[in-house]
Design a protein around this motif. Structure first.
Motif, PDB file in Angstrom:
ATOM      1  N   LEU A 135       0.827  -1.200   0.000  1.00 55.46           N
ATOM      2  CA  LEU A 135       0.000   0.000   0.000  1.00 55.46           C
ATOM      3  C   LEU A 135       0.867   1.258   0.000  1.00 55.46           C
ATOM      4  O   LEU A 135       0.547   2.245  -0.669  1.00 55.46           O
ATOM      5  N   GLY A 136       1.967   1.227   0.740  1.00 49.00           N
ATOM      6  CA  GLY A 136       2.875   2.371   0.757  1.00 49.00           C
ATOM      7  C   GLY A 136       3.520   2.597  -0.598  1.00 49.00           C
ATOM      8  O   GLY A 136       3.661   3.743  -1.049  1.00 49.00           O
ATOM      9  N   PHE A 137       3.905   1.519  -1.258  1.00 45.47           N
ATOM     10  CA  PHE A 137       4.515   1.630  -2.584  1.00 45.47           C
ATOM     11  C   PHE A 137       3.494   2.146  -3.592  1.00 45.47           C
ATOM     12  O   PHE A 137       3.802   3.011  -4.423  1.00 45.47           O
ATOM     13  N   ALA A 138       2.277   1.624  -3.524  1.00 47.02           N
ATOM     14  CA  ALA A 138       1.224   2.079  -4.445  1.00 47.02           C
ATOM     15  C   ALA A 138       0.917   3.554  -4.226  1.00 47.02           C
ATOM     16  O   ALA A 138       0.673   4.301  -5.182  1.00 47.02           O
ATOM     17  N   ALA A 139       0.945   3.996  -2.961  1.00 46.16           N
ATOM     18  CA  ALA A 139       0.642   5.395  -2.668  1.00 46.16           C
ATOM     19  C   ALA A 139       1.675   6.333  -3.272  1.00 46.16           C
ATOM     20  O   ALA A 139       1.326   7.379  -3.840  1.00 46.16           O
ATOM     21  N   ILE A 140       2.961   5.993  -3.174  1.00 45.96           N
ATOM     22  CA  ILE A 140       3.977   6.893  -3.719  1.00 45.96           C
ATOM     23  C   ILE A 140       3.975   6.863  -5.239  1.00 45.96           C
ATOM     24  O   ILE A 140       4.329   7.862  -5.887  1.00 45.96           O
ATOM     25  N   ARG A 141       3.537   5.760  -5.814  1.00 49.26           N
ATOM     26  CA  ARG A 141       3.424   5.706  -7.274  1.00 49.26           C
ATOM     27  C   ARG A 141       2.368   6.679  -7.788  1.00 49.26           C
ATOM     28  O   ARG A 141       2.493   7.208  -8.901  1.00 49.26           O
ATOM     29  N   ALA A 147      -0.124   9.320   2.447  1.00 47.96           N
ATOM     30  CA  ALA A 147      -0.503   7.909   2.589  1.00 47.96           C
ATOM     31  C   ALA A 147       0.724   7.006   2.517  1.00 47.96           C
ATOM     32  O   ALA A 147       0.825   6.018   3.261  1.00 47.96           O
ATOM     33  N   HIS A 148       1.666   7.336   1.642  1.00 52.56           N
ATOM     34  CA  HIS A 148       2.904   6.554   1.533  1.00 52.56           C
ATOM     35  C   HIS A 148       3.638   6.513   2.872  1.00 52.56           C
ATOM     36  O   HIS A 148       4.022   5.441   3.357  1.00 52.56           O
ATOM     37  N   ARG A 149       3.790   7.681   3.482  1.00 47.78           N
ATOM     38  CA  ARG A 149       4.503   7.751   4.748  1.00 47.78           C
ATOM     39  C   ARG A 149       3.776   6.958   5.836  1.00 47.78           C
ATOM     40  O   ARG A 149       4.390   6.230   6.615  1.00 47.78           O
ATOM     41  N   ALA A 150       2.452   7.090   5.870  1.00 53.47           N
ATOM     42  CA  ALA A 150       1.670   6.402   6.900  1.00 53.47           C
ATOM     43  C   ALA A 150       1.795   4.890   6.787  1.00 53.47           C
ATOM     44  O   ALA A 150       2.034   4.191   7.781  1.00 53.47           O
ATOM     45  N   GLY A 155       4.246  -0.399   8.355  1.00 52.65           N
ATOM     46  CA  GLY A 155       5.019  -1.583   7.981  1.00 52.65           C
ATOM     47  C   GLY A 155       6.304  -1.696   8.765  1.00 52.65           C
ATOM     48  O   GLY A 155       6.689  -2.785   9.202  1.00 52.65           O
ATOM     49  N   PHE A 156       6.970  -0.556   8.971  1.00 56.63           N
ATOM     50  CA  PHE A 156       8.223  -0.576   9.729  1.00 56.63           C
ATOM     51  C   PHE A 156       7.973  -0.991  11.172  1.00 56.63           C
ATOM     52  O   PHE A 156       8.805  -1.674  11.781  1.00 56.63           O
ATOM     53  N   ARG A 201       0.230   6.660  16.415  1.00 65.08           N
ATOM     54  CA  ARG A 201       0.364   7.975  17.052  1.00 65.08           C
ATOM     55  C   ARG A 201       1.278   8.878  16.236  1.00 65.08           C
ATOM     56  O   ARG A 201       1.004  10.077  16.071  1.00 65.08           O
ATOM     57  N   LEU A 202       2.382   8.307  15.727  1.00 61.92           N
ATOM     58  CA  LEU A 202       3.306   9.086  14.909  1.00 61.92           C
ATOM     59  C   LEU A 202       2.638   9.534  13.618  1.00 61.92           C
ATOM     60  O   LEU A 202       2.792  10.685  13.191  1.00 61.92           O
ATOM     61  N   VAL A 203       1.872   8.641  12.994  1.00 62.58           N
ATOM     62  CA  VAL A 203       1.162   8.985  11.758  1.00 62.58           C
ATOM     63  C   VAL A 203       0.206  10.148  12.003  1.00 62.58           C
ATOM     64  O   VAL A 203       0.152  11.113  11.229  1.00 62.58           O
ATOM     65  N   ARG A 204      -0.563  10.070  13.070  1.00 62.76           N
ATOM     66  CA  ARG A 204      -1.538  11.117  13.370  1.00 62.76           C
ATOM     67  C   ARG A 204      -0.858  12.432  13.735  1.00 62.76           C
ATOM     68  O   ARG A 204      -1.327  13.514  13.367  1.00 62.76           O
ATOM     69  N   ARG A 205       0.265  12.352  14.434  1.00 63.95           N
ATOM     70  CA  ARG A 205       0.974  13.570  14.813  1.00 63.95           C
ATOM     71  C   ARG A 205       1.548  14.266  13.597  1.00 63.95           C
ATOM     72  O   ARG A 205       1.544  15.490  13.502  1.00 63.95           O
ATOM     73  N   GLN A 206       2.062  13.487  12.643  1.00 64.95           N
ATOM     74  CA  GLN A 206       2.615  14.087  11.437  1.00 64.95           C
ATOM     75  C   GLN A 206       1.531  14.676  10.549  1.00 64.95           C
ATOM     76  O   GLN A 206       1.760  15.646   9.841  1.00 64.95           O
ATOM     77  N   ALA A 207       0.331  14.084  10.586  1.00 62.92           N
ATOM     78  CA  ALA A 207      -0.758  14.571   9.740  1.00 62.92           C
ATOM     79  C   ALA A 207      -1.409  15.822  10.302  1.00 62.92           C
ATOM     80  O   ALA A 207      -1.977  16.622   9.562  1.00 62.92           O
ATOM     81  N   ARG A 208      -1.295  16.048  11.620  1.00 63.00           N
ATOM     82  CA  ARG A 208      -2.020  17.139  12.266  1.00 63.00           C
ATOM     83  C   ARG A 208      -1.630  18.521  11.741  1.00 63.00           C
ATOM     84  O   ARG A 208      -2.500  19.317  11.394  1.00 63.00           O
ATOM     85  N   PRO A 209      -0.327  18.873  11.629  1.00 62.78           N
ATOM     86  CA  PRO A 209       0.019  20.205  11.125  1.00 62.78           C
ATOM     87  C   PRO A 209      -0.463  20.433   9.696  1.00 62.78           C
ATOM     88  O   PRO A 209      -0.904  21.508   9.343  1.00 62.78           O
TER      89      PRO A 209
END
Length: 219
Positions: A135-141, A147-150, A155-156, A201-209
């Protein structure tokens, strides 16, 4: 020192430190296979079919150690070409690590402390690891960076599960003694869930700004 510079140093260092136990464990396993160690009931399955465990140890080690630097925001901005090249290698290593882990889960003989519950947990999270990377690879494509970052963070989190499990299982054994099938399955499941909770939590924090900026623009 700016906050970005601190993040460039501290976050990768923390991830690498957290990865050391599983990485060293994989290195010891490779040394055991390459050095002709004595075959015992605990390692016989690896000698009988060494390719999956070798692939898993190498690719997961690269995935964790190289992936740590993808969490350095300054490095991503300064070296976008490096970020993309490393990302392609991480996709390959992540997929090979997940698929080799799934193969071992299905086809290797089960140790005494691995029951049906842990087997099921490993299959679920191994499959999720593959899906999240895809899903991350498809998003960056399609150039959806958010979405790619999330998906890549999620996955990591699964790929780094062995680090959390080493800490959690080791602490349990030190406090309460050996694990049985149920306690091992529950603790490994809990470790993956903790990692995914931190990732979310990291995904949501990065999306907030970003969300706040868009709302401000609409005004």
């Amino acid at each position: 020192m700016t906050s970005s510079t601190r993040a460039d140093r501290l976050v990768p260092a923390a991830i690498i430190l957290f990865s050391l136990v599983p990485v060293l464990g994989g290195a010891l396993r490779l040394g055991e296979l390459g050095g002709g160690a004595e075959i015992t009931p605990d390692n016989a399955r690896f000698f009988a079919s060494p390719v999956p465990v070798v692939v898993h140890a190498v690719t997961v080690s690269v995935y964790c150690l190289l992936g740590a630097f993808q969490f350095a925001p300054g490095l991503r901005r300064r070296r976008p070409g490096w970020h993309r090249a490393a990302g392609r290698l991480l996709v390959l290593c992540g997929l090979l690590g997940a698929l080799s882990g799934l193969w071992m889960t299905v086809f290797y003989p089960k140790p005494a402390d691995v029951g049906a519950l842990l087997t099921g947990v490993r299959l679920v999270f191994g499959t999720a690891w593959v899906v999240f990377i895809a899903l991350g690879f498809a998003a960056i494509r399609r150039r959806d960076v958010t979405a790619h970052r999330a998906w890549m963070i999620r996955g990591f989190a699964i790929g780094l599960g062995a680090g959390t499990q080493a800490v959690v299982l080791g602490s349990w054994i030190a406090a309460f003694g050996p694990l049985d099938q149920l306690s091992k399955a529950v603790l490994m499941l809990a470790s993956w869930l903790v990692n995914l909770a931190v990732a979310e939590r990291l995904v949501r924090r990065q999306a907030r700004p970003r969300t706040g900026l868009l709302m401000g623009e609409k005004r």
